[in-house]
Design a protein around this motif. Structure first.
Motif, PDB file in Angstrom:
ATOM      1  N   TYR A  10      40.405   8.895  16.492  1.00  0.00           N
ATOM      2  CA  TYR A  10      40.786   7.595  17.057  1.00  0.00           C
ATOM      3  C   TYR A  10      39.505   6.803  17.292  1.00  0.00           C
ATOM      4  O   TYR A  10      38.614   7.246  18.011  1.00  0.00           O
ATOM      5  N   GLN A  11      39.404   5.635  16.668  1.00  0.00           N
ATOM      6  CA  GLN A  11      38.211   4.815  16.845  1.00  0.00           C
ATOM      7  C   GLN A  11      38.371   3.869  18.018  1.00  0.00           C
ATOM      8  O   GLN A  11      39.340   3.105  18.101  1.00  0.00           O
ATOM      9  N   ILE A  12      37.386   3.912  18.914  1.00  0.00           N
ATOM     10  CA  ILE A  12      37.348   2.999  20.054  1.00  0.00           C
ATOM     11  C   ILE A  12      36.197   2.013  19.872  1.00  0.00           C
ATOM     12  O   ILE A  12      35.055   2.407  19.620  1.00  0.00           O
ATOM     13  N   TYR A  13      36.527   0.740  19.979  1.00  0.00           N
ATOM     14  CA  TYR A  13      35.527  -0.323  20.035  1.00  0.00           C
ATOM     15  C   TYR A  13      35.387  -0.649  21.525  1.00  0.00           C
ATOM     16  O   TYR A  13      36.199  -1.404  22.075  1.00  0.00           O
ATOM     17  N   PRO A  14      34.428  -0.023  22.218  1.00  0.00           N
ATOM     18  CA  PRO A  14      34.415  -0.042  23.689  1.00  0.00           C
ATOM     19  C   PRO A  14      34.513  -1.427  24.314  1.00  0.00           C
ATOM     20  O   PRO A  14      35.185  -1.606  25.337  1.00  0.00           O
ATOM     21  N   ARG A  15      33.859  -2.397  23.704  1.00  0.00           N
ATOM     22  CA  ARG A  15      33.862  -3.763  24.239  1.00  0.00           C
ATOM     23  C   ARG A  15      35.279  -4.307  24.389  1.00  0.00           C
ATOM     24  O   ARG A  15      35.543  -5.151  25.267  1.00  0.00           O
ATOM     25  N   SER A  16      36.208  -3.825  23.557  1.00  0.00           N
ATOM     26  CA  SER A  16      37.561  -4.382  23.522  1.00  0.00           C
ATOM     27  C   SER A  16      38.646  -3.376  23.917  1.00  0.00           C
ATOM     28  O   SER A  16      39.824  -3.649  23.707  1.00  0.00           O
ATOM     29  N   PHE A  17      38.270  -2.233  24.478  1.00  0.00           N
ATOM     30  CA  PHE A  17      39.283  -1.208  24.733  1.00  0.00           C
ATOM     31  C   PHE A  17      39.886  -1.318  26.134  1.00  0.00           C
ATOM     32  O   PHE A  17      41.085  -1.548  26.279  1.00  0.00           O
ATOM     33  N   GLN A  18      39.075  -1.177  27.192  1.00  0.00           N
ATOM     34  CA  GLN A  18      39.589  -1.295  28.560  1.00  0.00           C
ATOM     35  C   GLN A  18      38.437  -1.618  29.500  1.00  0.00           C
ATOM     36  O   GLN A  18      37.451  -0.884  29.572  1.00  0.00           O
ATOM     37  N   ASP A  19      38.581  -2.713  30.215  1.00  0.00           N
ATOM     38  CA  ASP A  19      37.585  -3.132  31.208  1.00  0.00           C
ATOM     39  C   ASP A  19      37.992  -2.587  32.576  1.00  0.00           C
ATOM     40  O   ASP A  19      39.139  -2.748  32.989  1.00  0.00           O
ATOM     41  N   SER A  20      37.041  -1.965  33.268  1.00  0.00           N
ATOM     42  CA  SER A  20      37.361  -1.384  34.580  1.00  0.00           C
ATOM     43  C   SER A  20      36.800  -2.180  35.750  1.00  0.00           C
ATOM     44  O   SER A  20      37.175  -1.940  36.907  1.00  0.00           O
TER      45      SER A  20
END
Length: 549
Positions: A10-20
């Motif tokens: 599963y590829q995650i593009y961190p900038r667009s995945f989930q902001d905490s």
């Protein structure tokens, strides 16, 4: 057979995945908060795009400090927690790594700028002017010359990508030693592998000759793609890092023929685990050019996929299977129908991918049928490649309307929209202002999709389970059934125990096809299937998977 060959990434593009933390940019703690979701999906590995310190001119692929997590994503302690939390759930972590180039803000390059005698100067590729001009005619992937002049040194440096991304000189043993040292640092953190960005470009022809420009592809790549020492360098990396740490590695191998991809991925050669290649996602490049309003023929797509299936399988290579990623527009908008038949289209693409030989990759949002951004003005784009392409199109005489339509179809910004988690403001991605803001309302989110009876998420779960439990999908042979069919993609996977047949209707029209006796349905993207007297009726964007034991 290696375990990762049965797993799904599963590829995650961190900038667009989930902001905490409400700053509008996804982060490490946001990823941690969604690990249970990914565990439920059934994935075995996560590929994280770069989170190192970077000025962000190429969304993190311009690395200023290889040893630090960029504060916008979190801290090293939070990253270590992510590793532990993922491993507790049986999920491995693959980090993205860029070693073809650095940021011009990297300490090495800042030293290189000080003088020609500086020890770091030779970490990069410099040349004197030729008759007052660039050393050769190579073109940057981001448009324009691949050379940047530095007046203080009266020299040019090579940048195959953005002008702020100078290419490293892999001929310098000190560079290789620094790279191996850095890779070992991350190995010691406990990661499980690397995705290696543009790794087939690290070895350049030492003479740096001009290219011919006989075709759109003659832009310099003939003298740096799969260059003279690339396999030697990768084998060295394997011996130093990959092998001792039992890493899963995937190389990004653009413009690479099958004969070379086999070399990279045949385990006997000890280089990489698998290869990302891009021939199938260039099928709508008009005349080989990306920035055009392209149309594709299914027969071209199935021919390319089939060639890679047959030849890689026969020669011991291994494919990384994908439809889209952070650098590609959404496949559902590109190859199928993201409107009326959105659910069926998302499932069709998943079934076709998971039926092939290789390791399947899901890009965040595929599992809920996310679609292209469809931005309507250039001001809505952040991506340098897309903005440069837009202005180049306008300069060439293309109208603004057509230029925007081309970007709506081809821009990689299409896949970078924040993940859609629920129906609250900003789809639950952030409580602040998202770094990239959607312009259209979309009623698809994890929350809404999971409420549906026959949903895309659970379809992916079924395919992931099947990949782990049907050996024929891992090591069975492949056969394209009709190379002339421009509407339905039909192929078989088979071994001495039986066959699996995949049929996918890539049109909005009903299609009828013959099916041999003895096949039974194991999965379909409609609730019921019409199979009568050896004939199957495939509704718009219908796909089925049949088995004959």
């Amino acid at each position: 057979m290696k375990e990762w060959q049965k797993e799904t990434v599963y590829q995650i593009y961190p900038r667009s995945f989930q902001d905490s933390n409400g700053d509008g940019i996804g982060d490490i703690n946001g990823i941690i908060s969604r690990l249970d979701y990914l565990q439920k999906l059934g994935i075995g590995l996560i590929w994280l795009t770069p989170m190192y310190v970077s000025p962000g001119n190429d969304n993190g692929y311009d690395i200023a400090d290889y040893y630090q997590i960029d504060p916008v994503f979190g801290t090293m302690a939070e990253f270590e927690n992510l590793l532990n939390q993922a491993h507790e759930r049986g999920i491995k972590i693959i980090m993205d790594m860029v070693v073809n180039h650095t940021s011009d803000q990297n300490r090495w390059f800042q030293e290189a700028l000080k003088s020609k005698d500086n020890p770091y100067h030779d970490y990069y590729i410099w040349r004197d002017p030729v008759d007052g001009h660039e050393p050769n005619n190579w073109v940057s992937k981001f448009s324009g010359s691949a050379w940047k002049y530095v007046p203080e040194l009266d020299q040019y440096y090579l940048h195959l990508y953005d002008v702020t991304q100078p290419d490293l000189n892999w001929r310098n043993e000190k560079v290789r030693a620094e790279i191996f040292k850095m890779l070992k640092f991350w190995a010691n953190k406990g990661i499980d592998g690397f995705r290696l960005d543009v790794i087939n470009n690290i070895s350049k022809d030492k003479n740096l000759p001009n290219d011919t420009f006989k075709t759109p592809l003659d832009d310099g790549r003939n003298f740096y793609t799969n260059g003279p020492h690339v396999h030697e360098y990768l084998h060295e990396m394997y011996e130093e890092v990959f092998g001792p740490n039992n890493f899963v590695t995937v190389g990004e191998l653009s413009s690479t023929p099958i004969s070379e991809a086999v070399k990279y991925t045949n385990p006997k050669r000890q280089e990489l685990s698998m290869a990302f290649t891009f021939h199938h996602v260039k099928v709508d490049y008009t005349g080989g050019k990306k920035w055009t309003l392209g149309h594709y023929k299914l027969t071209d797509l199935t021919r390319i996929l089939s060639e890679w299936q047959v030849k890689m399988g026969a020669q011991g290579g291994w494919n990384a299977l994908f439809w889209d990623n952070h650098d590609q527009p959404r496949a559902i908008s590109r190859f199928t129908d993201d409107g009326k038949y959105r659910d069926q289209s998302a499932k069709l693409l998943a079934m076709v991918e998971f039926g092939l030989q290789g390791t399947p990759y899901i890009y965040q949002g595929d599992e809920i049928a996310m679609k292209n951004a469809y931005f309507t003005d250039i001001s809505q784009y952040n991506d340098h490649e897309s903005i440069n392409a837009y202005h180049a199109l306008i300069k060439s005489g293309v109208s603004k309307d057509e230029a925007i339509k081309i970007l709506q179809q081809k821009s990689r910004e299409n896949s970078r929209l924040p993940m859609q988690w629920d129906s609250s403001k900003n789809y639950g991605f952030t409580t602040g202002q998202p770094w990239l803001k959607p312009i259209h309302h979309d009623d698809y989110s994890v929350e809404t999709v999971l409420k549906k009876k026959s949903n895309v998420f659970n379809f992916y779960r079924a395919l992931i389970f099947m990949r782990k439990n049907k050996q024929v999908l891992t090591d069975g042979a492949y056969k394209l059934l009709d190379s002339h069919d421009n509407s339905v993609y039909s192929y078989e996977r088979f071994d001495d125990k039986g066959k699996i047949l995949v049929m996918a209707n890539f049109t909005g029209e009903t299609q009828e096809r013959k099916v041999a006796d003895g096949f039974n349905l194991i999965l379909g993207n409609y609730d019921n299937i019409e199979l009568n007297n050896g004939t199957v009726t495939l509704r718009p964007y219908e796909s089925i998977m049949l088995e004959n034991k």
